[in-house]
Design a protein around this motif. Structure first.
Motif, PDB file in Angstrom:
ATOM      1  N   ILE A  14       0.817  -1.216   0.000  1.00 24.12           N
ATOM      2  CA  ILE A  14       0.000   0.000   0.000  1.00 24.12           C
ATOM      3  C   ILE A  14       0.851   1.265   0.000  1.00 24.12           C
ATOM      4  CG2 ILE A  14      -1.791   1.253   1.234  1.00 24.12           C
ATOM      5  CD1 ILE A  14      -2.605  -1.448  -0.147  1.00 24.12           C
ATOM      6  N   LYS A  15       1.872   1.307   0.821  1.00 21.76           N
ATOM      7  CA  LYS A  15       2.726   2.499   0.926  1.00 21.76           C
ATOM      8  C   LYS A  15       3.347   2.867  -0.422  1.00 21.76           C
ATOM      9  CE  LYS A  15       6.341   4.357   4.008  1.00 21.76           C
ATOM     10  NZ  LYS A  15       7.528   4.547   3.171  1.00 21.76           N
ATOM     11  N   PRO A  16       3.939   1.928  -1.145  1.00 22.05           N
ATOM     12  CA  PRO A  16       4.521   2.295  -2.452  1.00 22.05           C
ATOM     13  C   PRO A  16       3.490   2.821  -3.444  1.00 22.05           C
ATOM     14  CG  PRO A  16       5.397   0.189  -1.707  1.00 22.05           C
ATOM     15  CD  PRO A  16       4.269   0.533  -0.784  1.00 22.05           C
ATOM     16  N   ILE A  17       2.294   2.235  -3.429  1.00 25.45           N
ATOM     17  CA  ILE A  17       1.248   2.685  -4.357  1.00 25.45           C
ATOM     18  C   ILE A  17       0.860   4.127  -4.046  1.00 25.45           C
ATOM     19  CG2 ILE A  17      -1.167   2.362  -5.041  1.00 25.45           C
ATOM     20  CD1 ILE A  17      -0.730  -0.668  -4.561  1.00 25.45           C
ATOM     21  N   LEU A  18       0.630   4.415  -2.773  1.00 26.01           N
ATOM     22  CA  LEU A  18       0.201   5.761  -2.396  1.00 26.01           C
ATOM     23  C   LEU A  18       1.319   6.783  -2.547  1.00 26.01           C
ATOM     24  CD1 LEU A  18      -2.023   4.961   0.722  1.00 26.01           C
ATOM     25  CD2 LEU A  18      -2.772   5.603  -1.574  1.00 26.01           C
ATOM     26  N   GLU A  19       2.546   6.375  -2.313  1.00 33.37           N
ATOM     27  CA  GLU A  19       3.668   7.308  -2.468  1.00 33.37           C
ATOM     28  C   GLU A  19       3.820   7.754  -3.917  1.00 33.37           C
ATOM     29  OE1 GLU A  19       6.601   6.244   1.290  1.00 33.37           O
ATOM     30  OE2 GLU A  19       6.933   5.245  -0.645  1.00 33.37           O
ATOM     31  N   LYS A  20       3.486   6.872  -4.859  1.00 29.81           N
ATOM     32  CA  LYS A  20       3.517   7.260  -6.273  1.00 29.81           C
ATOM     33  C   LYS A  20       2.483   8.339  -6.580  1.00 29.81           C
ATOM     34  CE  LYS A  20       5.105   2.755  -7.965  1.00 29.81           C
ATOM     35  NZ  LYS A  20       4.712   1.528  -8.724  1.00 29.81           N
ATOM     36  N   GLN A  21       1.464   8.429  -5.727  1.00 29.80           N
ATOM     37  CA  GLN A  21       0.422   9.446  -5.902  1.00 29.80           C
ATOM     38  C   GLN A  21       0.715  10.707  -5.095  1.00 29.80           C
ATOM     39  OE1 GLN A  21      -3.500   7.650  -5.255  1.00 29.80           O
ATOM     40  NE2 GLN A  21      -2.692   5.665  -5.889  1.00 29.80           N
ATOM     41  N   GLY A  22       1.895  10.763  -4.493  1.00 30.25           N
ATOM     42  CA  GLY A  22       2.296  11.955  -3.753  1.00 30.25           C
ATOM     43  C   GLY A  22       2.026  11.934  -2.266  1.00 30.25           C
ATOM     44  N   TYR A  23       1.569  10.804  -1.737  1.00 33.31           N
ATOM     45  CA  TYR A  23       1.302  10.720  -0.301  1.00 33.31           C
ATOM     46  C   TYR A  23       2.596  10.468   0.482  1.00 33.31           C
ATOM     47  CZ  TYR A  23      -3.772  10.495  -0.949  1.00 33.31           C
ATOM     48  OH  TYR A  23      -5.076  10.795  -1.261  1.00 33.31           O
ATOM     49  N   LYS A  24       2.606  10.940   1.716  1.00 31.73           N
ATOM     50  CA  LYS A  24       3.640  10.598   2.683  1.00 31.73           C
ATOM     51  C   LYS A  24       2.975   9.724   3.739  1.00 31.73           C
ATOM     52  CE  LYS A  24       6.178  14.949   2.067  1.00 31.73           C
ATOM     53  NZ  LYS A  24       6.659  16.191   2.754  1.00 31.73           N
ATOM     54  N   ILE A  25       3.495   8.520   3.918  1.00 32.81           N
ATOM     55  CA  ILE A  25       2.850   7.543   4.788  1.00 32.81           C
ATOM     56  C   ILE A  25       3.685   7.318   6.049  1.00 32.81           C
ATOM     57  CG2 ILE A  25       1.899   5.213   4.971  1.00 32.81           C
ATOM     58  CD1 ILE A  25       0.553   6.973   2.849  1.00 32.81           C
ATOM     59  N   LYS A  26       3.045   7.452   7.200  1.00 32.11           N
ATOM     60  CA  LYS A  26       3.644   7.124   8.491  1.00 32.11           C
ATOM     61  C   LYS A  26       2.916   5.917   9.040  1.00 32.11           C
ATOM     62  CE  LYS A  26       5.923   7.858  12.444  1.00 32.11           C
ATOM     63  NZ  LYS A  26       7.392   7.887  12.570  1.00 32.11           N
ATOM     64  N   LEU A  27       3.667   4.856   9.352  1.00 31.04           N
ATOM     65  CA  LEU A  27       3.072   3.638   9.888  1.00 31.04           C
ATOM     66  C   LEU A  27       3.384   3.539  11.384  1.00 31.04           C
ATOM     67  CD1 LEU A  27       1.511   1.076   9.021  1.00 31.04           C
ATOM     68  CD2 LEU A  27       3.722  -0.064   8.780  1.00 31.04           C
ATOM     69  N   VAL A  28       2.345   3.371  12.199  1.00 33.21           N
ATOM     70  CA  VAL A  28       2.496   3.238  13.649  1.00 33.21           C
ATOM     71  C   VAL A  28       2.030   1.837  14.052  1.00 33.21           C
ATOM     72  CG1 VAL A  28       1.894   4.166  15.907  1.00 33.21           C
ATOM     73  CG2 VAL A  28       2.051   5.698  13.928  1.00 33.21           C
ATOM     74  N   GLU A  29       2.917   1.057  14.664  1.00 30.97           N
ATOM     75  CA  GLU A  29       2.572  -0.309  15.042  1.00 30.97           C
ATOM     76  C   GLU A  29       2.231  -0.389  16.534  1.00 30.97           C
ATOM     77  OE1 GLU A  29       5.368  -3.218  13.611  1.00 30.97           O
ATOM     78  OE2 GLU A  29       5.747  -2.073  11.773  1.00 30.97           O
ATOM     79  N   PHE A  30       1.123  -1.068  16.838  1.00 29.71           N
ATOM     80  CA  PHE A  30       0.632  -1.224  18.201  1.00 29.71           C
ATOM     81  C   PHE A  30       0.776  -2.679  18.632  1.00 29.71           C
ATOM     82  CE2 PHE A  30      -1.451   2.470  16.463  1.00 29.71           C
ATOM     83  CZ  PHE A  30      -1.563   3.353  17.522  1.00 29.71           C
ATOM     84  N   ASN A  31       0.794  -2.906  19.932  1.00 36.94           N
ATOM     85  CA  ASN A  31       0.943  -4.278  20.434  1.00 36.94           C
ATOM     86  C   ASN A  31      -0.303  -4.787  21.150  1.00 36.94           C
ATOM     87  OD1 ASN A  31       1.020  -2.873  22.799  1.00 36.94           O
ATOM     88  ND2 ASN A  31       3.096  -3.461  23.387  1.00 36.94           N
ATOM     89  N   ASP A  32      -1.444  -4.153  20.896  1.00 35.01           N
ATOM     90  CA  ASP A  32      -2.700  -4.683  21.428  1.00 35.01           C
ATOM     91  C   ASP A  32      -3.842  -4.290  20.505  1.00 35.01           C
ATOM     92  OD1 ASP A  32      -3.641  -2.093  21.975  1.00 35.01           O
ATOM     93  OD2 ASP A  32      -3.048  -2.161  24.081  1.00 35.01           O
ATOM     94  N   TYR A  33      -5.056  -4.709  20.875  1.00 35.49           N
ATOM     95  CA  TYR A  33      -6.235  -4.448  20.056  1.00 35.49           C
ATOM     96  C   TYR A  33      -7.066  -3.284  20.594  1.00 35.49           C
ATOM     97  CZ  TYR A  33      -5.630  -9.011  17.714  1.00 35.49           C
ATOM     98  OH  TYR A  33      -5.160 -10.062  16.978  1.00 35.49           O
ATOM     99  N   ILE A  34      -6.563  -2.588  21.598  1.00 36.10           N
ATOM    100  CA  ILE A  34      -7.325  -1.520  22.235  1.00 36.10           C
ATOM    101  C   ILE A  34      -6.924  -0.141  21.709  1.00 36.10           C
ATOM    102  CG2 ILE A  34      -7.985  -0.478  24.430  1.00 36.10           C
ATOM    103  CD1 ILE A  34      -8.852  -3.399  24.103  1.00 36.10           C
ATOM    104  N   GLN A  35      -5.634   0.129  21.740  1.00 34.64           N
ATOM    105  CA  GLN A  35      -5.155   1.467  21.421  1.00 34.64           C
ATOM    106  C   GLN A  35      -5.468   1.933  19.994  1.00 34.64           C
ATOM    107  OE1 GLN A  35      -1.135   2.440  23.082  1.00 34.64           O
ATOM    108  NE2 GLN A  35      -1.083   0.246  23.520  1.00 34.64           N
ATOM    109  N   PRO A  36      -5.370   1.073  18.981  1.00 39.68           N
ATOM    110  CA  PRO A  36      -5.535   1.588  17.611  1.00 39.68           C
ATOM    111  C   PRO A  36      -6.877   2.249  17.343  1.00 39.68           C
ATOM    112  CG  PRO A  36      -4.525  -0.587  17.567  1.00 39.68           C
ATOM    113  CD  PRO A  36      -4.982  -0.358  18.977  1.00 39.68           C
ATOM    114  N   ASN A  37      -7.951   1.740  17.943  1.00 41.29           N
ATOM    115  CA  ASN A  37      -9.260   2.357  17.696  1.00 41.29           C
ATOM    116  C   ASN A  37      -9.420   3.677  18.437  1.00 41.29           C
ATOM    117  OD1 ASN A  37     -10.361   0.625  15.799  1.00 41.29           O
ATOM    118  ND2 ASN A  37     -11.181  -0.774  17.328  1.00 41.29           N
ATOM    119  N   PHE A  38      -8.889   3.758  19.657  1.00 44.82           N
ATOM    120  CA  PHE A  38      -8.929   5.036  20.361  1.00 44.82           C
ATOM    121  C   PHE A  38      -8.088   6.082  19.621  1.00 44.82           C
ATOM    122  CE2 PHE A  38      -9.957   2.557  24.355  1.00 44.82           C
ATOM    123  CZ  PHE A  38     -11.233   3.079  24.485  1.00 44.82           C
ATOM    124  N   ALA A  39      -6.923   5.669  19.138  1.00 43.73           N
ATOM    125  CA  ALA A  39      -6.053   6.602  18.413  1.00 43.73           C
ATOM    126  C   ALA A  39      -6.714   7.095  17.136  1.00 43.73           C
ATOM    127  CB  ALA A  39      -4.722   5.918  18.092  1.00 43.73           C
TER     128      ALA A  39
END
Length: 271
Positions: free
Chosen positions: A45-70
């Motif tokens: 996904i990142k390479p595809i979107l970067e070709k369209q001019g996007y800057k992608i930041k990936l944040v990795e979580f270690n549980d199933y709770i934080q990502p939805n609140f974030a």
């Protein structure tokens, strides 16, 4: 502030410098769990979107709770780690306006063991670790019912099955509910463990090492989630299009060949 919210604040501090600035619509912060779904973003996904001019930041979580609140609080633009059953329940329980954007290729939940080479070794007192979150625990219980290790009560909803729905513990196994992230480590002590694919692969387990894998129900195909208010924004359309592209299908076939493909990927292969 409880422990989970404290962890959330600590995690979000790592990305605040990226997301707190005046928001550039071409800057996207995507949250995910470590392992295969992070790899799908990185490799496809990142390479595809970067070709369209996007800057992608990936944040990795270690549980199933934080990502939805974030995501709900605006520190993420999208997250990738859950299925619709979990998203629907979590959003309702916490009154979050989150929605599915697009389904993604998904690896099944599976049973692993470091003590046994076969499921036939099950006997009275055998310990079986399984997820403690309701939706993934239901998946595990349904598979245990299919193996005839337990018998669920008649008319049990397979999406909502819980330990109270066990009519008979046929093999007299001992169930050990744990947080999903702890399940790979539980293999040091438990006889068998159900491990969600993202945590299994992130810990070095391989799908071919599983003693049995579930046949994934459409309810458990993972997805990209976004804020409901963002569904019609351009970044959401471009993100969905990236997952639906032939380029990402090629990445799936190369790196994630054992995963359950989405309906749109199967349709692409027929064209």
């Amino acid at each position: 502030m409880n422990t989970r919210r404290t962890l959330l604040v600590a995690t979000l501090a790592a990305v605040i410098s990226f997301s707190a600035q005046a928001k550039d619509p071409k800057e996207l912060v995507i949250g995910t769990s470590s392992g295969p779904y992070a790899d799908q973003v990185k490799l496809g996904i990142k390479p595809i979107l970067e070709k369209q001019g996007y800057k992608i930041k990936l944040v990795e979580f270690n549980d199933y709770i934080q990502p939805n609140f974030a995501l709900a609080e605006g520190s993420l633009d999208a997250n990738v780690f859950q299925h619709i059953v979990y998203l629907t329940k979590f959003s309702a329980d916490h009154k979050l306006a989150l929605s599915e954007l697009v389904k993604i290729p998904t690896a099944p939940i599976a049973i692993y063991s470091k003590k046994h080479k076969t499921l036939n070794d099950v006997k009275e007192g055998t310990t079986v670790a399984l997820p403690n979150d309701p939706t993934n625990q239901a998946r595990a219980l349904v598979l245990l019912d299919q193996l005839a290790w337990i018998k669920l009560k008649p008319n049990t909803d397979p999406i909502k099955a819980s330990e109270k729905d066990i009519a008979v513990n046929l093999k007299k196994i001992k169930l050990l509910p744990l947080e999903a992230a702890q399940l790979p480590r539980s293999l040091q002590d438990a006889d068998y463990a159900f491990v969600n694919s993202n945590y299994a692969l992130a810990s070095g387990l391989k799908l071919k090492e599983a003693l049995i894998t579930e046949k994934i129900s459409p309810n458990y195909i993972n997805l990209v989630a976004i804020r409901t208010a963002d569904k019609d924004k351009q970044f959401a359309k471009d993100l969905a299009a990236a997952y639906r592209s032939r380029e990402f299908l090629a990445v799936t076939n190369k790196y994630f060949a054992d995963y359950a493909k989405t309906d749109y990927q199967l349709a692409l292969e027929k064209q």
